[in-house]
Design a protein around this motif. Structure first.
Motif, mmCIF file in Angstrom:
data_model
loop_
_atom_site.group_PDB
_atom_site.id
_atom_site.type_symbol
_atom_site.label_atom_id
_atom_site.label_comp_id
_atom_site.label_asym_id
_atom_site.label_seq_id
_atom_site.Cartn_x
_atom_site.Cartn_y
_atom_site.Cartn_z
ATOM 1 N N ASP A 298 0.721 -1.245 -0.114
ATOM 2 C CA ASP A 298 -0.134 -0.148 0.189
ATOM 3 C C ASP A 298 0.795 1.126 -0.013
ATOM 4 N N LEU A 299 2.010 1.231 0.932
ATOM 5 C CA LEU A 299 2.814 2.517 0.854
ATOM 6 C C LEU A 299 3.500 2.643 -0.355
ATOM 7 N N SER A 300 4.189 1.459 -0.677
ATOM 8 C CA SER A 300 4.886 1.525 -2.224
ATOM 9 C C SER A 300 3.933 2.266 -3.323
ATOM 10 N N ALA A 301 2.771 1.773 -3.516
ATOM 11 C CA ALA A 301 2.000 2.120 -4.411
ATOM 12 C C ALA A 301 1.723 3.665 -4.349
ATOM 13 N N TYR A 302 1.490 4.133 -2.890
ATOM 14 C CA TYR A 302 1.141 5.370 -2.796
ATOM 15 C C TYR A 302 2.392 6.391 -3.130
ATOM 16 N N ARG A 303 3.723 5.903 -2.849
ATOM 17 C CA ARG A 303 4.781 6.526 -3.042
ATOM 18 C C ARG A 303 5.027 6.790 -4.428
ATOM 19 N N VAL A 304 4.566 5.662 -5.334
ATOM 20 C CA VAL A 304 4.893 5.604 -6.664
ATOM 21 C C VAL A 304 4.082 6.819 -7.491
ATOM 22 N N ALA A 305 2.857 6.796 -6.777
ATOM 23 C CA ALA A 305 1.984 8.044 -7.526
ATOM 24 C C ALA A 305 2.192 9.430 -6.938
ATOM 25 N N GLN A 306 2.847 9.419 -5.695
ATOM 26 C CA GLN A 306 3.170 10.659 -5.123
ATOM 27 C C GLN A 306 4.574 11.322 -5.943
ATOM 28 N N GLU A 307 5.336 10.355 -6.502
ATOM 29 C CA GLU A 307 6.759 10.848 -7.022
ATOM 30 C C GLU A 307 6.452 11.169 -8.296
ATOM 31 N N ALA A 308 5.512 10.428 -9.043
ATOM 32 C CA ALA A 308 4.940 10.497 -10.332
ATOM 33 C C ALA A 308 4.400 12.152 -10.588
ATOM 34 N N LEU A 309 3.628 12.387 -9.696
ATOM 35 C CA LEU A 309 2.680 13.571 -9.651
ATOM 36 C C LEU A 309 3.684 14.538 -9.209
ATOM 37 N N THR A 310 4.674 14.565 -8.307
ATOM 38 C CA THR A 310 5.739 15.538 -8.137
ATOM 39 C C THR A 310 6.501 15.906 -9.441
ATOM 40 N N ASP A 372 6.593 0.838 -16.013
ATOM 41 C CA ASP A 372 6.789 1.218 -17.437
ATOM 42 C C ASP A 372 6.525 2.616 -17.375
ATOM 43 N N ALA A 373 7.496 3.347 -17.885
ATOM 44 C CA ALA A 373 7.370 4.859 -17.844
ATOM 45 C C ALA A 373 7.757 5.347 -19.550
ATOM 46 N N GLY A 374 7.091 6.301 -20.037
ATOM 47 C CA GLY A 374 7.183 6.826 -21.456
ATOM 48 C C GLY A 374 6.278 7.695 -22.017
ATOM 49 N N PRO A 375 6.544 8.058 -23.081
ATOM 50 C CA PRO A 375 5.368 9.064 -23.684
ATOM 51 C C PRO A 375 3.943 8.555 -23.869
ATOM 52 N N GLY A 376 3.031 9.135 -23.462
ATOM 53 C CA GLY A 376 1.698 8.374 -23.629
ATOM 54 C C GLY A 376 1.333 8.305 -25.275
ATOM 55 N N PRO A 377 0.159 7.648 -25.284
ATOM 56 C CA PRO A 377 -0.279 7.508 -26.682
ATOM 57 C C PRO A 377 -0.885 8.751 -27.308
ATOM 58 N N ASP A 378 -1.268 9.537 -26.506
ATOM 59 C CA ASP A 378 -2.166 10.564 -26.870
ATOM 60 C C ASP A 378 -1.206 11.877 -26.463
ATOM 61 N N GLY A 379 -0.076 11.750 -26.080
ATOM 62 C CA GLY A 379 0.808 12.921 -25.759
ATOM 63 C C GLY A 379 1.097 12.880 -24.223
ATOM 64 N N GLY A 380 1.784 13.751 -23.710
ATOM 65 C CA GLY A 380 2.119 13.671 -22.332
ATOM 66 C C GLY A 380 3.193 12.717 -21.966
ATOM 67 N N TYR A 381 3.092 12.168 -20.516
ATOM 68 C CA TYR A 381 3.789 11.221 -20.141
ATOM 69 C C TYR A 381 2.944 10.224 -19.318
ATOM 70 N N ARG A 382 3.440 8.969 -19.399
ATOM 71 C CA ARG A 382 2.524 7.840 -18.458
ATOM 72 C C ARG A 382 3.380 7.179 -17.660
ATOM 73 N N VAL A 383 3.231 6.806 -16.281
ATOM 74 C CA VAL A 383 3.860 6.083 -15.653
ATOM 75 C C VAL A 383 2.904 4.984 -15.193
ATOM 76 N N VAL A 384 3.423 3.626 -15.241
ATOM 77 C CA VAL A 384 2.356 2.443 -15.105
ATOM 78 C C VAL A 384 3.231 1.596 -13.996
ATOM 79 N N ALA A 385 2.754 1.457 -12.600
ATOM 80 C CA ALA A 385 3.340 0.322 -11.873
ATOM 81 C C ALA A 385 2.555 -0.454 -11.719
ATOM 82 N N THR A 386 3.167 -1.958 -11.713
ATOM 83 C CA THR A 386 2.269 -3.063 -11.513
ATOM 84 C C THR A 386 2.585 -3.826 -10.244
ATOM 85 N N PHE A 387 1.840 -4.135 -9.387
ATOM 86 C CA PHE A 387 2.328 -4.766 -8.155
ATOM 87 C C PHE A 387 1.480 -6.336 -8.263
ATOM 88 N N PRO A 388 1.947 -7.391 -7.942
ATOM 89 C CA PRO A 388 1.355 -8.553 -7.902
ATOM 90 C C PRO A 388 0.808 -8.993 -6.850
#
Length: 394
Positions: A298-310, A372-388
């Motif tokens: 839970d904490l790691s998922a939140y930190r990923v979102a927090q860092e990406a938004l920052t 997975d991080a990189g340019p989004g298909p419609d522009g901008g940037y996209r960060v996708v984190a997957t947790f099993p």
């Protein structure tokens, strides 16, 4: 020139063979007496072969070989009965050696000055050949100048290429060191957060064991149960103390009295409001049925979102971002997208606080996930984190 830096190349051997062969063919092909004939072809053939040998050694002893060729030319003229006419191999050899001398050392060095003097000496010797008129002297000067100048340009280009290669190697080492520090910082940060989580849970278990012991009252038939619960309390307190001694040194010195319970995905709304106050509109979406997660996940998922938004706020030049939390049967997916026009370094490892793409990958990899991080298909940037979630469910 250093002996360790020299070795015979195929180009050297090819040039030497070409000069020697053309010299022999020219000497015997023009053998005879009279105008522009070679009266002693064996002598000039030997000179051509010797010139070929000088070309083999041209990278090791460029100036010495140029002076040797000039001296040999004068010696052949003195030994030949009637001198000798113009021979092409001497011109070819001289131009090749002049080029090599020009590329051997900078003109401002003593070797460079000696090389220029040797080049002028070789040019002067070529002007003493028979039937050398003004036009031929000028043509020879042009060829000598081009050969010498091309050698200088080749040396400068080689030095520039070597400098760029060294600079790239140094930058790669520095980048690797930065990534190493980012990973170390992120692991220390994770250790601090795990310390808080584990300490909280163990403390809670200890309190619950004490509560059960109190509920048992003073019934003599429950002495064994009370003794076992006291042992659980004592072990819990000792565990908490050991955790504080072992992991407490990793706490953030700027926030030594921070909250015991770190943030989780349930606080994404507060995070969106905080980022929104800075001028970035953030929409939070939840897909699937939310479920209880292990605190570390839970904490790691939140930190990923927090860092990406920052990073979006600081680098992407975006006006809107979206955080999507998707609960699937066997995984948790956190996706952060934006409409920014900033550089692709939005999540680069060099971002403020030392955390970025490297830190987020470290957090997801710790739980067996991926990022997975990189340019989004419609522009901008996209960060996708997957947790099993096969081993992450509460």
């Amino acid at each position: 020139m250093s002996g360790r830096a020299w070795r015979v190349s195929w180009l050297d051997l090819l040039l030497a063979a070409a000069v020697s062969l053309t010299g022999v063919v020219e000497s015997y092909g023009r053998a005879g007496t009279g105008w522009e004939r070679v009266s002693e072809p064996a002598l000039l053939s030997a000179g051509a072969i010797a010139a070929g040998g000088m070309l083999v050694l041209r990278r090791r002893y460029p100036l010495a070989m140029l002076l040797a060729l000039t001296a040999m030319s004068a010696l052949l003229w003195a030994v030949a009965d009637d001198g000798y006419p113009y021979v092409a191999w001497q011109t070819y050899s001289t131009l090749i050696l002049v080029h090599t001398v020009g590329s051997a050392a900078p003109l401002r060095s003593w070797y460079g000055i000696a090389g220029l003097a040797g080049t002028l000496l070789a040019y002067g010797r070529m002007q003493t050949l028979p039937d050398s008129d003004f036009a031929e002297r000028m043509i020879t000067a042009v060829f000598i100048g081009v050969a010498y100048t091309s050698g200088i340009l080749l040396r400068r280009q080689t030095e520039r290429t070597l400098r760029l290669a060294e600079q790239n190697a140094r930058l790669e080492l520095e980048q690797a060191e930065r990534d190493r520090r980012v990973v170390a910082d992120e692991r220390a940060r994770i250790a601090r957060e795990l310390h808080d989580v584990i300490t909280h849970n163990v403390s809670l278990m200890t309190l619950q064991a004490g509560g059960i012991r109190v509920l048992l009252g003073k019934d003599r038939t429950r002495d064994r149960e009370r003794d076992l619960l006291r042992a659980v309390e004592r072990s819990g307190r000792e565990t908490v103390e050991e955790l504080r001694l072992m992991l407490g040194v990793l706490r953030d010195p700027d926030h030594p009295d921070g909250p015991l319970l770190p943030s989780g995905l349930d606080r994404l709304g507060e995070l969106a409001q905080q980022v929104g106050q800075a001028g970035l509109r953030v929409d939070v979406r939840v897909e699937g049925e939310p479920r209880a997660l292990r605190p570390a996940v839970d904490l790691s998922a939140y930190r990923v979102a927090q860092e990406a938004l920052t990073n979006v706020l600081k680098h992407a030049r975006a006006t809107r971002a979206e955080v999507t939390v998707e609960y699937a049967a066997d995984r948790l997916l956190v996706r952060v997208t934006d409409d920014g026009t900033g550089p692709a370094s939005t999540v680069d490892a060099s971002t403020v606080d030392g955390h970025g793409l490297v830190g987020m990958r470290e957090r997801t990899a710790m739980h067996g996930g991926s990022l997975d991080a990189g340019p989004g298909p419609d522009g901008g940037y996209r960060v996708v984190a997957t947790f099993p979630l096969s081993h992450a469910a509460a």
